[in-house]
Design a protein around this motif. Sequence first.
Motif, short mmCIF file in Angstrom:
data_model
loop_
_atom_site.label_atom_id
_atom_site.label_comp_id
_atom_site.label_asym_id
_atom_site.label_seq_id
_atom_site.Cartn_x
_atom_site.Cartn_y
_atom_site.Cartn_z
N SER A 254 0.89 -1.23 -0.17
CA SER A 254 0.20 0.01 -0.37
C SER A 254 0.95 1.58 0.13
O SER A 254 0.28 2.35 0.17
N TYR A 255 1.72 1.56 0.52
CA TYR A 255 3.40 2.32 0.19
C TYR A 255 3.71 2.53 -1.36
O TYR A 255 4.45 3.64 -1.51
N THR A 256 3.41 1.77 -2.09
CA THR A 256 4.42 1.53 -3.76
C THR A 256 3.80 3.23 -4.13
O THR A 256 5.31 3.26 -4.47
N ASN A 257 3.22 3.64 -4.24
CA ASN A 257 2.25 4.52 -4.77
C ASN A 257 3.05 5.80 -3.96
O ASN A 257 3.79 7.08 -4.85
N GLU A 258 3.36 5.61 -2.79
CA GLU A 258 4.50 7.12 -1.96
C GLU A 258 5.58 7.00 -2.31
O GLU A 258 6.34 8.29 -2.43
N LEU A 263 10.37 9.22 -5.11
CA LEU A 263 11.31 8.94 -6.19
C LEU A 263 11.50 10.74 -7.21
O LEU A 263 12.16 11.33 -7.91
N ALA A 264 9.51 10.83 -7.74
CA ALA A 264 9.78 11.33 -8.84
C ALA A 264 9.99 13.08 -8.76
O ALA A 264 10.61 13.39 -8.97
N GLU A 265 9.20 12.79 -6.93
CA GLU A 265 10.14 14.33 -6.78
C GLU A 265 11.57 14.68 -6.37
O GLU A 265 12.07 16.06 -6.62
N ALA A 292 5.74 5.03 -14.26
CA ALA A 292 7.00 6.34 -13.89
C ALA A 292 8.09 6.21 -14.12
O ALA A 292 9.37 7.09 -13.46
N GLY A 293 8.97 5.22 -15.36
CA GLY A 293 10.50 5.21 -15.35
C GLY A 293 11.02 4.58 -14.87
O GLY A 293 12.52 4.51 -15.05
N CYS A 294 10.64 3.86 -13.65
CA CYS A 294 11.53 2.70 -12.74
C CYS A 294 10.84 1.47 -13.52
O CYS A 294 10.29 1.27 -14.75
N GLU A 295 11.61 0.50 -12.86
CA GLU A 295 11.62 -0.83 -13.25
C GLU A 295 11.51 -2.11 -12.60
O GLU A 295 10.92 -2.11 -11.73
N VAL A 296 10.52 -3.10 -13.42
CA VAL A 296 10.16 -4.41 -12.46
C VAL A 296 10.47 -5.26 -13.11
O VAL A 296 11.08 -5.80 -14.20
N ALA A 297 10.51 -5.69 -11.93
CA ALA A 297 11.46 -7.51 -12.14
C ALA A 297 10.60 -8.35 -11.27
O ALA A 297 9.92 -8.72 -10.20
#
Length: 462
Positions: A254-258, A263-265, A292-297
């Motif tokens: 539930s904290y992922t979006n925050e 990171l974006a800030e 958001a320009g991040c990566e998933v694995a």
Amino acid sequence: MPNYTTSYSTKGRKPHKRRASTGQLPRAQQRARRPGERYLRHTQGFGRAKRIMRGPRRRDSRRPYVIIAIGCAALLFVASIVWYVNRNVTISLNGADASVRINSSIETLIADQELSVRAGDLLAVDDSVLEKRGGEAYSVKVNGRQIDNDDLATTKLTGGEEVEIGDGRDEYEEHDIEATVIEPSLTVEGSGAISYVETWGVPGRSEVWTGKVSGKTEDRGVVQEAQDCVVRARSVSPDSGKYVALTFDEGPSSYTNEILGILAEHDAKATFFLQGDRLLDNRAAASTIVGAGCEVASNGMSDTDMSELSADDLRSQLTEGFDAVEGAAGVSTAALRPPYGLFSEQNWADAMDLVGAVVTWNLDSGDYLLPGADQVVDNVVGSVGNGNIILLTDSETTGEQLLEALPQIIEQLQDEGYTLVTLSELIATDEEMADAVDLTKVEMPEDAVLPQLNADDEGEGE
């Protein structure tokens, strides 16, 4: 006066008026027509037809020359085609130039050049000679490629080839083969946070031959060496600049979006190793991370120690985990962070065809121990090095602590000159590793097989 008379009248004649032509005979010669009888004119069959006088026909004196010129051109054209089809070309024969007719076969070349070569012998399976000169008639190479004697009549020369013709090679009698496959073994070499297959395993072969002519049986030993598999472990060493990669395990939460907002800030990027069973209830998080320009694995399908799994269970864990990430994020990945960082040599032997790279870490933040935000910041900033992969945790348990520590970690790292990038971007800073590692897919060669561990190696970890 003479006494004679004239045959014509001396009286003047009255002027004679010519009647208009009616197309009929003079009345004195006209006869009565019978009913149905047709009058035939002179021009319709009797009397002499008026001859039309023409001058002599003029003969074209240039015509024979034109015909001769056309004939010559045709002959020249045909001759040029015949020459082109049968022209000579130059090849290199045993290091010297030789002229041959284009499209000549190797067989024709050998006959024309009258080469003196010696045929090989026919050998038994134990290398004894069964028949002198009973082997290959010629040894022929064209541009370095060996040509079978059965193909000499069909191998054509078009010019420019390098041809080597020498004594024929010895050949073995026809024989039956009993083959034994030599399985490749596995070794893990080096140390570091990223492990990948450096050399794929290719099986070898040993053979026992039984001759059909001699009847002899011979153990020929290893006829093809096995190529053992090598897994290489190493860390990223940027060619220039200062870079680190923040990585988050066990998400999404539930904290992922925050976390993404922080990171974006700070204009920072990171890589999220997502757990398959946690994506079931939060699929949107994966696409949000990518957006958001991040990566998933992958962090596996569940929080399971993979080093304890059988080969079949391991492959299920990996396949389901990768599929869950791709299904939710819409991008493929072959990068794995195994739970607890445990992935054994047996795991590699069982499933290297599924994993592009196993990624652990160089720097453990210890946040899962819940030491407090300040301690997490000190653990990271106090030990960081160029090219480091930093372990952080995106879970319900560590979320509040992470949100407090993360901004401080990012700001202090940036103050020290580090650029925070995704794992793929970090690997790209190391040219040697970038050429060796692909986090998006696995490409196992067609002739490769999964290796077998030696008895002494089974059960050992990385």
